[in-house]
Scaffold this active site. Sequence first.
Site, PDB file in Angstrom:
ATOM      1  N   HIS A 162       0.838  -1.226   0.000  1.00 14.83           N
ATOM      2  CA  HIS A 162       0.000   0.000   0.000  1.00 14.83           C
ATOM      3  C   HIS A 162       0.866   1.266   0.000  1.00 14.83           C
ATOM      4  O   HIS A 162       0.430   2.315   0.463  1.00 14.83           O
ATOM      5  CB  HIS A 162      -0.946   0.042   1.204  1.00 14.83           C
ATOM      6  N   SER A 283      15.168  22.177 -14.574  1.00 13.10           N
ATOM      7  CA  SER A 283      14.025  23.051 -14.800  1.00 13.10           C
ATOM      8  C   SER A 283      14.547  24.374 -15.320  1.00 13.10           C
ATOM      9  O   SER A 283      15.604  24.838 -14.917  1.00 13.10           O
ATOM     10  CB  SER A 283      13.266  23.247 -13.495  1.00 13.10           C
ATOM     11  N   LYS A 289      16.125  21.847  -9.339  1.00 17.19           N
ATOM     12  CA  LYS A 289      15.388  20.656  -9.761  1.00 17.19           C
ATOM     13  C   LYS A 289      16.131  19.751 -10.730  1.00 17.19           C
ATOM     14  O   LYS A 289      16.921  20.189 -11.542  1.00 17.19           O
ATOM     15  CB  LYS A 289      14.047  21.068 -10.390  1.00 17.19           C
ATOM     16  N   ASN A 291      14.610  16.645 -12.953  1.00 19.33           N
ATOM     17  CA  ASN A 291      13.351  15.939 -13.219  1.00 19.33           C
ATOM     18  C   ASN A 291      13.573  14.589 -13.909  1.00 19.33           C
ATOM     19  O   ASN A 291      14.389  14.492 -14.818  1.00 19.33           O
ATOM     20  CB  ASN A 291      12.444  16.810 -14.093  1.00 19.33           C
ATOM     21  N   GLU A 296       9.250   9.366 -16.558  1.00 21.15           N
ATOM     22  CA  GLU A 296       7.864   9.809 -16.761  1.00 21.15           C
ATOM     23  C   GLU A 296       7.383   9.456 -18.167  1.00 21.15           C
ATOM     24  O   GLU A 296       6.232   9.050 -18.367  1.00 21.15           O
ATOM     25  CB  GLU A 296       7.761  11.317 -16.556  1.00 21.15           C
ATOM     26  N   TYR A 323      -9.609 -12.317 -46.067  1.00 23.20           N
ATOM     27  CA  TYR A 323      -9.026 -10.979 -46.014  1.00 23.20           C
ATOM     28  C   TYR A 323     -10.076  -9.885 -46.194  1.00 23.20           C
ATOM     29  O   TYR A 323     -10.992 -10.009 -46.997  1.00 23.20           O
ATOM     30  CB  TYR A 323      -7.959 -10.837 -47.118  1.00 23.20           C
ATOM     31  N   LYS A 331      -0.768  -2.117 -39.546  1.00 23.58           N
ATOM     32  CA  LYS A 331       0.674  -1.829 -39.593  1.00 23.58           C
ATOM     33  C   LYS A 331       1.126  -0.642 -38.758  1.00 23.58           C
ATOM     34  O   LYS A 331       2.123  -0.714 -38.037  1.00 23.58           O
ATOM     35  CB  LYS A 331       1.111  -1.649 -41.039  1.00 23.58           C
TER      36      LYS A 331
HETATM   37  N1  ARG Z   1      -1.925  -2.987 -48.659  1.00 16.27           N
HETATM   38  C1  ARG Z   1      -2.681  -4.149 -48.357  1.00 16.27           C
HETATM   39  C2  ARG Z   1      -2.645  -4.426 -46.866  1.00 16.27           C
HETATM   40  O1  ARG Z   1      -1.810  -3.905 -46.219  1.00 16.27           O
HETATM   41  C3  ARG Z   1      -2.134  -5.313 -49.100  1.00 16.27           C
HETATM   42  C4  ARG Z   1      -3.112  -6.383 -49.351  1.00 16.27           C
HETATM   43  C5  ARG Z   1      -4.093  -5.954 -50.337  1.00 16.27           C
HETATM   44  N2  ARG Z   1      -4.965  -7.000 -50.736  1.00 16.27           N
HETATM   45  C6  ARG Z   1      -6.109  -6.790 -51.374  1.00 16.27           C
HETATM   46  N3  ARG Z   1      -6.826  -7.802 -51.660  1.00 16.27           N
HETATM   47  N4  ARG Z   1      -6.505  -5.579 -51.697  1.00 16.27           N
HETATM   48  O2  ARG Z   1      -3.440  -5.138 -46.339  1.00 16.27           O
END
Ligand code: ARG
Length: 473
Positions: A162, A283, A289, A291, A296, A323, A331
């Site tokens: 605690h 600071s 100071k 920091n 942080e 897909y 990404k």
């Molecule tokens: N740029 C696309 C991605 O990152 C690649 C795959 C695209 N495939 C498709 N069927 N349009 O997912």
Amino acid sequence: MSQEKASNRMWGGRFASGPDAIMEAINASIGFDRKLYAQDIRGSLAHAAMLAKTGIISAEDEQKIADGLNTILSEIEAGTFEFSTRLEDIHMNIEARLAELIGPAAGRLHTARSRNDQVALDFRLWVKEELQRVDAALGRLINAFLTRAEEHASSVMPGFTHLQTAQPVTFGHHLMAYVEMFGRDRTRVRAAIERLDECPLGAAALAGTGFPIDRHMTAKTLGFREPTRNSIDTVSDRDFALEFLSVAAICGTHLSRLAEEIVIWSTPQFGFIRLSDAFSTGSSIMPQKKNPDAAELIRAKTGRINGHLIGLLTVMKGLPLAYSKDMQEDKEAVFDVAETLDLMLAAMTGMVGDMEVNAGAMKKAAGVGFSTATDLADWLVREAGLPFREAHHVTGKVVALAEERRCGLEKLPLEALQAIHPAITDEVYSVLSVANSVRSRDSYGGTAPAQVRRQIRAWRKRLKRDAAAGKNV
Ligand code: ARG
């Protein structure tokens, strides 16, 4: 101008040139997936070699394709390659350039392949390499801890529950708690690598292909354990990205808790550590100071990692197989988390290695707050044969008396202690000091210096064993 065009301009805003420009902007991923160029080229080289080996394309075409891809690789690395948003993504950018360089043979590269298995491959390769980087970085962080823990195997500090002083512990033991945490992170990283180590190439769009490809060959060339087993799953699956993000979120949580402790320890009120100039800032207005900015920021960046994990989980949760373009949103989350985590691990390794430890201040703090009260209770059980509950009660009275007299437990005279319980003898003073207290906690995994050193030795052995086994340490 038609009615339609005019209204496009109205809602188009900065995309005044119309729907084409809006579509290009929302559809393109080249702004970020260019990071996958090396993996994309490696994948294409392996695919082309397999197509030639299986007689699907000629050896001459394969040679042209390989030469062209290698030229593109050097162009990208030299910074002379022109990326185009019109060509959408890294896959089409590279393929279009290949056609410019080698002509019609370029068109044969995409035989028995789709961008769906291509992107799954590129991204898996990238995440695998990042996990290997994280594994190595964790090894460096653990080593920094082991060095500091060894120095402070017998330095005493207050242990908290605690955030209230609980029992004295050794600073080495506290540091080794983080070694356990980062050690577990490392096993999660390695388990994630094991699970993603299957090659997607050859799943094609979603159903596999009618060409006589050799998926085992490409899997082997690209350093995967084996090819994936279900083409539909292969192009739908982003578990490897989610696992990377969750491993990063857990590791970030560990880093953040340590960062929080560093912030607390480095306040003048605690004064347990002093951060090096390299990992703190002054600071601009208050000259006294120093920091803990790096700590942080590590604490704060964990929030960003958690956000990306929830983001991608949310993207994936409603997708039907196989897909969908939604998956392109995987990404940026992963790239940002990778960059963030790499930096956090490097900064923490630096801070742990550099921090100046004030063992005197820690020891002093360890003695306040009646931190050896449990030792007194244990002594009453061990030496005077009291049941623990009664010992706890007697100790409560002793603490109340010390509080009343505003002194430490060890400063109470023997007569005063005996007035509370006659079985108390002179011997009791030996457990009331913090050094004796930690030395007595000698159970396996306990805070006694001997136990801490034992765990440090075991960790050193473990790291050596991993290195010998060829794992990335
Ligand atoms: N740029 C696309 C991605 O990152 C690649 C795959 C695209 N495939 C498709 N069927 N349009 O997912």
